[in-house]
Design a protein around this motif. Structure first.
Motif, PDB file in Angstrom:
ATOM      1  N   ASP A   8       1.035  -1.092  -0.004  1.00 28.97           N
ATOM      2  CA  ASP A   8      -0.341  -0.134   0.200  1.00 28.97           C
ATOM      3  C   ASP A   8       0.919   1.020  -0.089  1.00 28.97           C
ATOM      4  N   SER A  21      -5.598   9.174   2.863  1.00 29.82           N
ATOM      5  CA  SER A  21      -6.425   9.062   3.348  1.00 29.82           C
ATOM      6  C   SER A  21      -7.390   8.535   2.419  1.00 29.82           C
ATOM      7  N   ILE A  22      -8.239   6.994   2.217  1.00 30.52           N
ATOM      8  CA  ILE A  22      -8.708   7.018   1.461  1.00 30.52           C
ATOM      9  C   ILE A  22     -10.530   6.581   1.760  1.00 30.52           C
ATOM     10  N   SER A  55     -13.859   5.013   2.141  1.00 31.66           N
ATOM     11  CA  SER A  55     -14.504   3.682   2.782  1.00 31.66           C
ATOM     12  C   SER A  55     -15.776   4.247   3.358  1.00 31.66           C
ATOM     13  N   GLN A  56     -15.929   2.264   2.567  1.00 28.12           N
ATOM     14  CA  GLN A  56     -17.422   2.155   3.611  1.00 28.12           C
ATOM     15  C   GLN A  56     -17.416   0.721   4.038  1.00 28.12           C
ATOM     16  N   SER A  98     -18.835   5.286   6.736  1.00 33.70           N
ATOM     17  CA  SER A  98     -18.897   5.482   6.021  1.00 33.70           C
ATOM     18  C   SER A  98     -17.404   6.591   6.168  1.00 33.70           C
ATOM     19  N   HIS A 138     -13.272   7.944   6.262  1.00 32.20           N
ATOM     20  CA  HIS A 138     -11.558   8.311   5.638  1.00 32.20           C
ATOM     21  C   HIS A 138     -10.307   6.766   6.135  1.00 32.20           C
ATOM     22  N   ALA A 139     -10.071   6.331   5.569  1.00 36.54           N
ATOM     23  CA  ALA A 139      -8.920   5.241   5.364  1.00 36.54           C
ATOM     24  C   ALA A 139      -7.645   5.800   5.618  1.00 36.54           C
ATOM     25  N   THR A 171     -16.861  10.142  11.206  1.00 35.68           N
ATOM     26  CA  THR A 171     -17.270   8.845  10.963  1.00 35.68           C
ATOM     27  C   THR A 171     -18.676   8.430  10.882  1.00 35.68           C
ATOM     28  N   ARG A 214      -3.482  -0.368   7.176  1.00 34.44           N
ATOM     29  CA  ARG A 214      -5.185   1.274   7.183  1.00 34.44           C
ATOM     30  C   ARG A 214      -5.920   1.030   7.625  1.00 34.44           C
ATOM     31  N   LYS A 257      -9.272   0.599   8.994  1.00 31.27           N
ATOM     32  CA  LYS A 257     -10.532  -0.626   8.844  1.00 31.27           C
ATOM     33  C   LYS A 257     -11.762  -0.740   9.731  1.00 31.27           C
TER      34      LYS A 257
END
Length: 203
Positions: A50, A55-56, A58-59, A72, A74-75, A102, A171, A173
């Motif tokens: 990675d 920050s990705i 994510s869901q 929902s 950001h990771a 979040t 990351r 999670k």
């Protein structure tokens, strides 16, 4: 004179013949092969690493009992940094992600720590600690980080014990797990720490 013309004509014919033979026997250079491009495969270490710095978005989605749950967030990644007590301050309210707060959405009522939580969307904050974490559900999920966090808008606070992971989680999670037809948990894992928020439903 006629003999001279005949000799010249013969010499010209021989020259044309020799030129044709030379052209027909000249080798054609071989075609160049197209360059081979190596694609990343699941077994390729570079493909699995990675390397994304940001920050990705994510869901996490799942169901506990008959209730659908969506988270929902950001990771962010560890990227060699000190997380607990470094990037994330201990004993302070944390967004449990990055950028926006979040948000966790329940499509039906759930029960957390013996309290009924109505269907809706809530901010998911935490207060990380060395021995104990506090998980918070707050009414105000439309905010940047925890900038406008207001404790008076908390709908519940739950104390949980952190668990040390055997493997590094690069990351951040979130996961939604179901353990029985009516019970499960929201799981948060990052670096080498994981916490669980037990969740149950009536059906």
């Amino acid at each position: 004179m006629k003999n001279n013309f005949a000799a010249l004509a013969l010499m010209a014919s021989m020259a044309v013949f020799m030129s044709a033979c030379t052209s027909s026997t000249q080798e054609t250079p071989p075609e160049q092969a197209a360059p081979v491009v190596q694609e990343d495969t699941p077994g390729n270490t570079a493909a699995q690493q990675d390397t994304i710095k940001k920050s990705i978005p994510s869901q996490a989605q799942g169901a506990i009992g008959g209730t659908s749950i969506k988270i929902s967030y950001h990771a962010p990644g560890v990227r060699g940094r000190v997380i607990w007590g470094g990037l994330v301050a201990l004993d302070q309210v944390w967004v449990t992600g990055a950028h926006k707060a979040t948000a966790v959405t329940f499509d039906k009522e759930v029960i957390i720590d013996g309290k009924e939580v109505a269907a809706g969307t809530y901010a998911f904050f935490t207060i990380p600690g060395k021995e104990e974490w506090t998980i918070i559900l707050n009414k105000d999920h439309e905010q940047h980080l925890a900038d406008n966090y207001d404790q008076e808008k908390d709908i519940l606070r739950v104390k949980v014990s952190p668990e040390i992971l055997g493997q590094h989680q690069e990351r951040l999670k979130f996961e939604i797990t179901s353990t029985t037809p009516t019970k499960g948990a929201i799981t948060v894992a990052w670096d080498k720490v994981r916490v669980y928020l037990p969740v149950s439903t009536d059906a």
